[in-house]
Scaffold this active site. Structure first.
Site, short mmCIF file in Angstrom:
data_model
loop_
_atom_site.label_atom_id
_atom_site.label_comp_id
_atom_site.label_asym_id
_atom_site.label_seq_id
_atom_site.Cartn_x
_atom_site.Cartn_y
_atom_site.Cartn_z
N CYS A 110 36.34 44.22 42.47
CA CYS A 110 35.85 42.84 42.41
C CYS A 110 34.73 42.81 41.38
CB CYS A 110 35.34 42.39 43.78
SG CYS A 110 34.66 40.71 43.76
N GLU A 113 40.50 37.87 40.01
CA GLU A 113 41.14 39.16 39.76
C GLU A 113 42.08 38.96 38.58
OE1 GLU A 113 40.83 42.46 39.62
OE2 GLU A 113 40.19 42.18 41.69
#
Length: 199
Positions: A2, A107
């Protein structure tokens, strides 16, 4: 991994949603952001044993024993599977857990044409919490820097079409357990560090 996320919910909404009883920041200190990046100050909650406290932590964990703050750039994430044993995270896993507030994360999906940024959020649109760890580091000039990392786990079915890993998003009940400083059992804590339900 992340590496980018957002937080744009109203400040008062965050106080209510996360049961904040004490804050080291004023409402005017909070600014909504659609692109929060490593090394920035991020909004997080810790529990001191009696109440949930809201404040800022620098994203990129610097272990107390580190000689150089630059190590934080390599520690924006910690693998949930190994965090309880790794020297960099072991103490924080037991004693210094936090939740990091967000309402979406990014993402990058690999395609033949290149990487495509994908925005991931709850269907309800409400804010949620990443499982995090935090530490205090003292710089050579004596300044204390409070830093954090976001735990990651294997991707759920939805995320698996984008990337093989995802941040640990806690359930509301999981947030309470994760923040409880009386709980130190790695097995109890480890059960929280699973992929969020694809639904």
């Amino acid at each position: 991994m992340c590496g980018r996320y957002s937080l744009y919910a109203d400040y008062r909404t965050l106080l209510d949603r996360f049961g904040i009883e004490e804050s080291s920041i004023e409402e005017t200190d909070y600014t909504a952001s659609y692109n929060i990046a490593p090394s920035q100050e991020v909004l997080a909650v810790v529990n001191d044993g009696t109440k949930n406290r809201l404040g800022f932590l620098k994203w990129g964990l610097i272990p107390p024993w580190a000689k150089d703050a630059k190590i934080g750039y390599k520690m924006i994430n910690a693998r949930a599977e190994t965090a309880a044993e790794k020297p960099s995270f072991r103490h924080a896993f037991k004693k210094k857990r936090c939740i990091i507030l967000a309402d979406s994360f990014y993402e990058w999906q690999r395609t033949d044409e290149g990487k495509i940024p994908m925005l991931v959020k709850l269907k309800s649109g409400e804010p949620f919490a990443f499982a995090g760890l935090w530490e205090s580091w003292k710089s050579p000039d004596g300044k204390t820097v409070n830093t954090c990392t976001i735990l990651t786990t294997g991707a759920n079915e939805l995320m698996g079409t984008i990337h093989d890993r995802m941040p640990v998003v806690l359930s509301k009940e999981g947030e309470k357990i994760w923040l409880d400083p009386r709980i130190e059992d790695p097995e109890v804590l480890g059960k929280l560090l699973k992929p969020f339900d694809s639904n």
